[in-house]
Design a protein around this motif. Structure first.
Motif, PDB file in Angstrom:
ATOM      1  N   GLU A 157       0.831  -1.207   0.000  1.00 45.85           N
ATOM      2  CA  GLU A 157       0.000   0.000   0.000  1.00 45.85           C
ATOM      3  C   GLU A 157       0.866   1.258   0.000  1.00 45.85           C
ATOM      4  O   GLU A 157       0.613   2.207  -0.759  1.00 45.85           O
ATOM      5  N   LEU A 158       1.893   1.272   0.839  1.00 40.66           N
ATOM      6  CA  LEU A 158       2.773   2.440   0.901  1.00 40.66           C
ATOM      7  C   LEU A 158       3.506   2.642  -0.427  1.00 40.66           C
ATOM      8  O   LEU A 158       3.665   3.778  -0.896  1.00 40.66           O
ATOM      9  N   ALA A 169      -0.506   9.914   6.942  1.00 37.46           N
ATOM     10  CA  ALA A 169      -1.594   9.361   7.746  1.00 37.46           C
ATOM     11  C   ALA A 169      -1.470   7.849   7.875  1.00 37.46           C
ATOM     12  O   ALA A 169      -1.679   7.282   8.960  1.00 37.46           O
ATOM     13  N   ARG A 170      -1.124   7.166   6.779  1.00 38.88           N
ATOM     14  CA  ARG A 170      -1.008   5.699   6.835  1.00 38.88           C
ATOM     15  C   ARG A 170       0.172   5.274   7.708  1.00 38.88           C
ATOM     16  O   ARG A 170       0.075   4.298   8.437  1.00 38.88           O
ATOM     17  N   ILE A 171       1.261   6.024   7.633  1.00 37.61           N
ATOM     18  CA  ILE A 171       2.404   5.698   8.494  1.00 37.61           C
ATOM     19  C   ILE A 171       2.009   5.836   9.960  1.00 37.61           C
ATOM     20  O   ILE A 171       2.340   4.983  10.791  1.00 37.61           O
ATOM     21  N   HIS A 172       1.273   6.908  10.278  1.00 41.23           N
ATOM     22  CA  HIS A 172       0.803   7.094  11.654  1.00 41.23           C
ATOM     23  C   HIS A 172      -0.076   5.921  12.078  1.00 41.23           C
ATOM     24  O   HIS A 172       0.061   5.379  13.176  1.00 41.23           O
ATOM     25  N   GLN A 173      -0.996   5.531  11.201  1.00 41.29           N
ATOM     26  CA  GLN A 173      -1.933   4.450  11.525  1.00 41.29           C
ATOM     27  C   GLN A 173      -1.202   3.124  11.691  1.00 41.29           C
ATOM     28  O   GLN A 173      -1.480   2.357  12.616  1.00 41.29           O
ATOM     29  N   HIS A 184      10.151  11.372   0.558  1.00 43.33           N
ATOM     30  CA  HIS A 184       9.061  10.451   0.885  1.00 43.33           C
ATOM     31  C   HIS A 184       9.361   9.030   0.413  1.00 43.33           C
ATOM     32  O   HIS A 184       9.052   8.052   1.099  1.00 43.33           O
ATOM     33  N   LEU A 185       9.966   8.915  -0.764  1.00 43.39           N
ATOM     34  CA  LEU A 185      10.309   7.584  -1.270  1.00 43.39           C
ATOM     35  C   LEU A 185      11.349   6.912  -0.378  1.00 43.39           C
ATOM     36  O   LEU A 185      11.329   5.692  -0.178  1.00 43.39           O
TER      37      LEU A 185
END
Length: 226
Positions: A112-113, A141-145, A184-185
């Motif tokens: 997903e990432l 947000a996904r990293i936090h989750q 980010h990558l």
């Protein structure tokens, strides 16, 4: 129902109004120092003035609104120096989340990432600034989750909301997406390799870059903005 200490509890309706006002502030439709008139907001959202008053109180706790006795409420002004402090605190919290995420990420979450990273690359290649910004927010947000660090997530969301003006100015900085894309990558790659130390470092590098870019944008403004 009343909360401890005799204070009225915040209802779901109150929170819904608070979220509506919060969204307008984040979008820039309610600008810093703008007066927030209870009667106008009540009419706009079809809510009671009591609900609006409670919502404004909640937003004051979140640091988005300031209330002065006999003068009502206003959208709180965040100074540049405070915005830098907020970014520095976020750097510590988000680096923590990146490291935690790398330690617990699943194969499906890695996929997903990586898909988000590919979408960010496509947005930059196509000059889609809005699409890139959206995927940027989604990635964080996904990293936090994934990290499972709920306390850090709550704090990050509050801090992000308070510095929305500076975030918008940074997003408009020419060439910024191309710079932040590589950062980010690198974060995605470190998490995908399940390397907490590398993930923390990559996130720290990224947010150091954010702080430096904020300083550049501020220095280029003709006059200092509160």
């Amino acid at each position: 129902m009343r909360a401890r200490g005799g204070r009225s509890s915040v209802t779901r309706a109150d929170m819904a109004v608070a979220e509506e006002i919060r969204t307008l502030i984040l979008r820039g439709e309610l600008v810093p120092n703008q007066r927030l008139v209870e009667a106008d907001l009540a009419e706009q959202f079809g809510a009671s003035r009591t609900a609006v008053r409670t919502a404004l109180g909640e937003l004051a706790v979140q640091g988005l609104v300031e209330r002065e006795q006999n003068r009502g409420a206003r959208v709180r002004v965040i100074s540049f120096d405070e915005a830098i402090e907020i970014a520095e605190v976020r750097r510590a919290l988000e680096s923590l989340c990146a490291g935690k995420a790398a330690a617990v990420v699943t194969d499906d979450e890695i996929a997903e990432l990586k898909a988000i990273g590919e979408a960010m690359e496509q947005a930059v290649a196509g000059g889609d600034l809005g699409g890139y910004s959206a995927k940027n927010r989604e990635l964080h947000a996904r990293i936090h989750q994934i990290s499972g660090q709920r306390t850090a997530l709550s704090l990050i969301e509050r801090l992000r909301a308070q510095s929305v003006r500076q975030q918008f100015a940074l997003a408009m900085k020419p060439g910024r997406p191309s710079v932040s894309l590589g950062e980010h990558l690198a974060i995605i790659d470190a998490i995908a390799h399940r390397d907490p130390a590398a993930a923390e470092h990559a996130m720290t590098v990224h947010l150091n870059s954010v702080v430096a870019a904020m300083r550049e944008v501020h220095a280029q403004q003709p006059t200092s903005v509160a």
